[in-house]
Design a protein around this motif. Structure first.
Motif, PDB file in Angstrom:
ATOM      1  N   ASN A 138       0.830  -1.202   0.000  1.00 38.30           N
ATOM      2  CA  ASN A 138       0.000   0.000   0.000  1.00 38.30           C
ATOM      3  C   ASN A 138       0.863   1.251   0.000  1.00 38.30           C
ATOM      4  O   ASN A 138       2.090   1.185   0.007  1.00 38.30           O
ATOM      5  CB  ASN A 138      -0.986  -0.011   1.166  1.00 38.30           C
ATOM      6  N   GLY A 139       0.197   2.405  -0.023  1.00 37.79           N
ATOM      7  CA  GLY A 139       0.946   3.646  -0.101  1.00 37.79           C
ATOM      8  C   GLY A 139       0.080   4.844   0.214  1.00 37.79           C
ATOM      9  O   GLY A 139      -1.015   4.707   0.777  1.00 37.79           O
ATOM     10  N   PRO A 140       0.567   6.044  -0.145  1.00 35.28           N
ATOM     11  CA  PRO A 140      -0.150   7.268   0.186  1.00 35.28           C
ATOM     12  C   PRO A 140      -1.401   7.451  -0.677  1.00 35.28           C
ATOM     13  O   PRO A 140      -1.573   6.799  -1.704  1.00 35.28           O
ATOM     14  CB  PRO A 140       0.871   8.360  -0.109  1.00 35.28           C
ATOM     15  N   ALA A 141      -2.254   8.356  -0.251  1.00 35.73           N
ATOM     16  CA  ALA A 141      -3.528   8.589  -0.930  1.00 35.73           C
ATOM     17  C   ALA A 141      -3.310   9.391  -2.206  1.00 35.73           C
ATOM     18  O   ALA A 141      -3.255  10.624  -2.191  1.00 35.73           O
ATOM     19  CB  ALA A 141      -4.489   9.316   0.003  1.00 35.73           C
ATOM     20  N   ILE A 142      -3.197   8.681  -3.322  1.00 39.66           N
ATOM     21  CA  ILE A 142      -3.069   9.344  -4.623  1.00 39.66           C
ATOM     22  C   ILE A 142      -4.051   8.768  -5.647  1.00 39.66           C
ATOM     23  O   ILE A 142      -4.063   9.190  -6.792  1.00 39.66           O
ATOM     24  CB  ILE A 142      -1.621   9.240  -5.170  1.00 39.66           C
ATOM     25  N   VAL A 143      -4.903   7.824  -5.224  1.00 35.95           N
ATOM     26  CA  VAL A 143      -5.895   7.204  -6.102  1.00 35.95           C
ATOM     27  C   VAL A 143      -7.293   7.425  -5.518  1.00 35.95           C
ATOM     28  O   VAL A 143      -7.509   7.213  -4.320  1.00 35.95           O
ATOM     29  CB  VAL A 143      -5.628   5.690  -6.262  1.00 35.95           C
ATOM     30  N   ALA A 144      -8.208   7.843  -6.365  1.00 41.71           N
ATOM     31  CA  ALA A 144      -9.590   8.054  -5.933  1.00 41.71           C
ATOM     32  C   ALA A 144     -10.366   6.749  -5.994  1.00 41.71           C
ATOM     33  O   ALA A 144     -10.343   6.063  -7.022  1.00 41.71           O
ATOM     34  CB  ALA A 144     -10.268   9.096  -6.817  1.00 41.71           C
ATOM     35  N   GLY A 147     -16.152   6.262  -7.864  1.00 43.81           N
ATOM     36  CA  GLY A 147     -17.239   7.155  -7.503  1.00 43.81           C
ATOM     37  C   GLY A 147     -16.809   8.380  -6.733  1.00 43.81           C
ATOM     38  O   GLY A 147     -17.640   9.249  -6.451  1.00 43.81           O
ATOM     39  N   ALA A 148     -15.515   8.493  -6.386  1.00 46.89           N
ATOM     40  CA  ALA A 148     -15.015   9.627  -5.612  1.00 46.89           C
ATOM     41  C   ALA A 148     -14.208  10.574  -6.495  1.00 46.89           C
ATOM     42  O   ALA A 148     -13.720  10.199  -7.563  1.00 46.89           O
ATOM     43  CB  ALA A 148     -14.156   9.140  -4.451  1.00 46.89           C
ATOM     44  N   THR A 149     -14.054  11.807  -6.028  1.00 46.12           N
ATOM     45  CA  THR A 149     -13.227  12.791  -6.729  1.00 46.12           C
ATOM     46  C   THR A 149     -12.056  13.241  -5.868  1.00 46.12           C
ATOM     47  O   THR A 149     -11.405  14.229  -6.171  1.00 46.12           O
ATOM     48  CB  THR A 149     -14.066  14.015  -7.148  1.00 46.12           C
ATOM     49  N   ILE A 217      -5.290   9.926  -9.283  1.00 46.16           N
ATOM     50  CA  ILE A 217      -5.347   8.879 -10.298  1.00 46.16           C
ATOM     51  C   ILE A 217      -6.665   8.133 -10.106  1.00 46.16           C
ATOM     52  O   ILE A 217      -7.161   8.001  -8.987  1.00 46.16           O
ATOM     53  CB  ILE A 217      -4.149   7.923 -10.137  1.00 46.16           C
ATOM     54  N   LYS A 218      -7.230   7.644 -11.180  1.00 48.66           N
ATOM     55  CA  LYS A 218      -8.473   6.885 -11.079  1.00 48.66           C
ATOM     56  C   LYS A 218      -8.170   5.418 -10.764  1.00 48.66           C
ATOM     57  O   LYS A 218      -7.104   4.908 -11.082  1.00 48.66           O
ATOM     58  CB  LYS A 218      -9.282   7.000 -12.379  1.00 48.66           C
TER      59      LYS A 218
END
Length: 331
Positions: A138-144, A147-149, A217-218
């Protein structure tokens, strides 16, 4: 820029040494990155050294000793000491392989690491020993999430490896529409992103790498890929680090290694894997397609081709950046 394999390896080691890495860590990283180049995964190869150097410039050298903080005969937990993941995950996988050979299966986790690279590399370490393996990180929050933006997940790679009679069967994916390293390479080369892989800070589709880095990123594969990414995030959380990493640090790596002999006991698993591979490759392809491949077929073929040629491609801007690191290290 065309380099021989030996030149690429020497350059990678020299650049890593120039930014302060010891020989063993530089060697482990270079071996991983050159293998990525041989398999045709440019974004996961030598450009990553530039990203490592840039990360050092932002955070400074925060490394402490790599150490085992918890251990049983079938498990271990490593504190990566803020060492780069190419070194930490390699050591974690080595420990998992050693334990699986002794006990039949093992699981090893690592936290406090970053930039773990292509998980196929670690899966191949296990398959060479006749073992089955699974890894997630896992890693840091860089993917949505679907259904999220807004970003809430890492790129969260997941991989499986199975020994076979010829090439192993290795499935290695990121649970995102484009990997972070690939996005950084697009930015470095001044190239737009593919359509539909990222959104900007307002949640609007973007092909601008800088806007994507500020946005998200999506997820890959809609709700299915998003769900798989959540599973990977939780597997990483099981390794003791943060649930969501604080930027490019304190990421987690989890690996499970199994000896198929625990179940079938007759040494035939590689033959069984080869049987399935042959069956899938023999399937009638769609019109216009050359044939059906197994996971890792392309990578293995590309590596054989480039090894026979003895050369790999390195983008000119990447080569210049690496030479600058080496020259700066000589001052």
């Amino acid at each position: 820029m065309r380099l021989t394999v030996a030149q690429a390896n020497d350059l990678a080691i020299a650049a890593m040494r120039a930014i302060g890495y010891a020989q063993d860590e530089a060697f482990a990283t270079a071996d991983h990155l050159v293998d990525a180049a041989l398999r045709g995964v440019t974004f996961g190869s030598l450009p990553r050294i530039l990203a490592i150097a840039e990360r050092f410039e932002k955070t400074g050298d925060r490394r402490t000793g790599l150490k085992i903080v918890r251990e049983t005969p079938v498990s271990a937990l490593l504190d990566g000491g803020d060492h780069v993941g190419y070194f930490v995950a390699r050591r974690a996988t080595e420990i998992a392989i050693e334990k699986a050979k002794q006990s039949g299966m093992s699981m090893v986790g690592a936290f406090n690491t970053w930039y773990t690279g292509l998980f196929a590399y670690y899966m191949e370490m296990a398959t060479r020993e006749g073992l089955v393996a699974f890894a997630a990180g896992n890693g840091p929050a860089i993917v949505a999430p679907e259904g999220a933006t807004e970003a809430r997940l890492g790129t969260n790679p997941i991989a499986f490896g199975f020994p076979a009679l010829d090439d192993p069967v290795i499935w290695d994916i990121g649970t995102c529409a484009i990997m972070h390293g690939e996005l950084l390479l697009h930015q470095r080369l001044g190239e737009p992103l593919p359509e539909g892989v990222a959104i900007d800070i307002k949640g609007e589709p973007t092909r601008d790498p800088a806007a994507a880095l500020a946005g998200a990123i999506k997820a890959w594969g809609g709700h299915k890929g998003s769900g798989l990414s959540i599973v990977v995030q939780l597997l990483g959380a099981m390794c003791g680090g943060p649930v969501i990493s604080p930027g490019m640090s304190d990421m987690a790596y989890f690996v499970l290694v199994m000896d198929p002999e625990l179940l079938i006991g007759d040494g035939t698993f590689p033959e069984r894997a080869a049987e399935l591979s042959a069956s899938i490759r023999s399937a009638r392809p769609e019109p216009g397609r050359p044939g059906v491949r197994m996971p890792f077929d392309r990578s293995a073929a590309e590596r054989r081709r480039r090894m026979a040629e003895g050369e790999i491609d390195v983008p000119d801007i990447v080569h210049s950046g690496l030479m600058h690191l080496v020259d700066r290290g000589r001052l």
